[in-house]
Design an enzyme around this catalytic site. Structure first.
Site, mmCIF file in Angstrom:
data_model
loop_
_atom_site.group_PDB
_atom_site.id
_atom_site.type_symbol
_atom_site.label_atom_id
_atom_site.label_comp_id
_atom_site.label_asym_id
_atom_site.label_seq_id
_atom_site.Cartn_x
_atom_site.Cartn_y
_atom_site.Cartn_z
ATOM 1 N N ARG A 15 43.665 36.223 30.528
ATOM 2 C CA ARG A 15 43.812 35.110 31.463
ATOM 3 C C ARG A 15 42.609 34.192 31.352
ATOM 4 O O ARG A 15 41.500 34.543 31.757
ATOM 5 C CB ARG A 15 43.960 35.614 32.902
ATOM 6 C CG ARG A 15 44.077 34.464 33.911
ATOM 7 C CD ARG A 15 44.635 34.872 35.266
ATOM 8 N NE ARG A 15 43.752 35.717 36.044
ATOM 9 C CZ ARG A 15 43.946 35.999 37.340
ATOM 10 N NH1 ARG A 15 44.996 35.496 37.973
ATOM 11 N NH2 ARG A 15 43.111 36.785 37.982
ATOM 12 N N ASP A 19 38.829 39.795 44.338
ATOM 13 C CA ASP A 19 38.419 38.750 43.406
ATOM 14 C C ASP A 19 38.346 37.432 44.162
ATOM 15 O O ASP A 19 38.400 37.408 45.392
ATOM 16 C CB ASP A 19 39.338 38.690 42.180
ATOM 17 C CG ASP A 19 40.761 38.220 42.507
ATOM 18 O OD1 ASP A 19 41.011 37.780 43.650
ATOM 19 O OD2 ASP A 19 41.617 38.298 41.606
#
Length: 531
Positions: free
Chosen positions: A163, A446
């Site tokens: 990603r 996150d």
């Protein structure tokens, strides 16, 4: 401006000991070409985001696009997934840190998403060493030796996806004509340049997850970037494959269109639940109808969230694309068996619901949760690799379903406010110290969680909400609670107790939670504070 070394008359690159492996002259030339060809379009799309925000602030709301109705009603399919991506029943995510990558690849999950975005603090060292780690992972030479415990790959490992960072983020350590390049192009470009052909030779890629897309025109840009990379590197067109995270409210209205624009490269869509909730709060920050209760009360069964995921499964399967479910962030804790038992029960319920709804796979954040998630998908899939043949004609989702943010019995509590402040400050302190995946209160957090935390605080203040006990949520209340929170962290000591670090974290949090206008992403001001 960082301390840079000119590599030619156009580029300036911050030195790094591993630069010779990552930023070779050929790789630099490839990145500059991507920048020259696509950065102008990227900037136009970011400007379009800002223009749309102004219209939302004035009361406009998204709807399914009239101009793309033929795409939604058309009879078309995306290409079949490569063999390495046919079965994605459990995917594990984590940053591009060496030990965590080895553990994730060995976890028993079908897929590992190596994250250069929300789970990675983009220090220059993390970015460069992350690319080195990706090179080694693709070649299966990644290991850690010489210490008390050694780490090596098992014979059977998860399929690697990468990603890159979102379109909005810059990479300030790589300048072209004095301007930072797109972090998206930088992360994508280096991985495909160094590892594209090697991945294909192994039948394993190059595969990507694409984050933070706001609509189909941003997907079209990615498709064109992939074509350009394939042509430049001599790869067959369609060799690069991508899964798109549907984690913005605007993208939820354009799922068919995103699949269509990326139909040469797409394999599926993912329900990015945490960023999706943040996107709702951000895009409609001026509207009191979109004020959310405690985030613990906004679950995947909350009506507007369920509508979004049901539509995602229906849309994907109608087009032959995988539908991948959301993240379970729980971390097993051997010192707290009761906490672990409760977490496993929640993961079981979550994954049972997703598998039953037709999802082809799901996400976990820790190797200790792989088996639990796998069991629920095994129970539904059996030996089948996915549920692509399961159509959902009974699902009918309207614009009103996606936009009616109603959490029955939702409330704003002092505990919810404290959680947002505590998680926001501790996560930012971790991020600013170079760690983007932080274990906080038995959850792997996150940047998305910090975004939700500060967005809710902003909402509650600006829409004059009160706690359950009647206390108004004000900037003064927030500052007072932050005083006590930070004093407690300093007294507790440890890596999260550094006063200077906490002062920086608090400064960023207050900047994005107490500002008069809603800041688009907290990682933009925070990035300026990274060493």
């Amino acid at each position: 401006m960082p301390d840079t070394t000119a590599s030619d008359n156009r580029t300036a690159i911050t030195p790094h000991p591993l630069a010779e492996r990552v930023l070779t002259p050929e790789a630099v030339g490839f990145l500059v070409d991507l920048h020259d060809r696509f950065d102008g379009r990227r900037r136009e799309l970011l400007a379009a985001r800002a223009e749309l925000q102004a219209r939302f602030d004035a009361g406009e709301r998204p709807d399914f696009l009239a101009e793309t109705a033929a795409i939604r009603s058309g009879d078309w399919q995306v290409p079949e997934a490569p063999k390495a991506l046919a079965d994605r029943r459990v995917e594990i995510t984590g940053p591009v840190e060496r030990k965590m990558m080895i553990n994730a690849l060995n976890s028993g999950a079908k897929v590992f998403m190596a994250d250069l975005e929300d789970a990675n603090s983009p220090t220059w060292d993390n970015v460069v060493t992350g690319q080195v780690n990706l090179q080694d992972a693709v070649r299966r030479t990644i290991e850690i030796t010489g210490g008390e415990k050694e780490y090596r790959l098992n014979p059977d490992i998860a399929t690697l996806l990468v990603r890159p960072r979102g379109w909005h983020l810059p990479e300030r350590h790589f300048l072209v004509d004095g301007e930072p390049v797109s972090a998206s192009l930088f992360d994508f470009g280096l991985h495909v340049f160094h590892n594209g052909r090697e991945s294909l030779s192994r039948g394993e890629g190059p595969f990507f997850y694409l984050p933070k897309l706001e609509g189909h025109l941003e997907a079209r840009l990615w498709n064109d970037v992939m074509f350009a990379a394939e042509d430049a590197l001599g790869l067959d067109r369609g060799s690069i494959r991508a899964t798109v995270l549907i984690e913005t409210i605007t993208a939820a209205f354009e799922m068919d269109e995103i699949l269509y624009e990326l139909r040469d490269h797409i394999t599926g869509l993912n329900a990015g639940r945490w960023d999706y909730i943040f996107s709702v709060a951000k895009r409609f920050n001026q509207d009191p109808a979109f004020v959310l209760p405690d985030r613990s009360q906004v679950t995947m069964t909350t009506p507007f969230m369920r509508a979004y995921t049901e539509l995602l499964v229906k849309t994907c399967h109608a087009r032959g694309a995988h539908a991948i479910g959301g993240m379970s962030a729980f971390i097993p804790n051997s010192r707290k068996p009761d906490v672990t038992e409760a977490a496993l029960a929640k993961v079981t319920d979550d994954k049972k619901r997703e598998a039953g709804d037709g999802f082809d796979g799901t996400w976990v954040a820790h190797p200790g949760m792989v088996a639990t998630a796998m069991a629920e998908f095994d129970a539904v899939l059996g030996t089948a690799p996915n549920q692509l043949d399961r159509q959902r004609p009974e699902v009918e989702v309207t614009a009103a379903d996606l936009l009616t943010v109603d959490a029955p019995d939702g409330s704003i509590t002092n505990a919810g406010l404290h959680t947002n402040l505590s998680v926001g400050i501790r996560y930012l302190a971790s991020w600013l110290s170079g760690t983007g995946a932080a274990g906080i209160d038995d959850l792997m957090e996150d940047a998305a969680t910090a975004e939700i935390s500060r967005a809710q605080v902003w909402q509650w203040i600006h829409h004059h909400r009160r706690l359950e006990d009647g206390t108004p949520v004000t900037a003064e209340l927030v500052r007072s609670q932050l005083d006590g929170l930070i004093d407690g962290l300093i007294s507790a000591g440890g890596p999260m107790g550094d006063p200077d670090l906490l002062a920086k974290a608090r400064g960023v949090f207050e900047q994005v939670a107490l500002a008069e206008r809603f800041e688009t992403f907290l990682t933009l001001p925070a990035y300026q504070l990274l060493p």
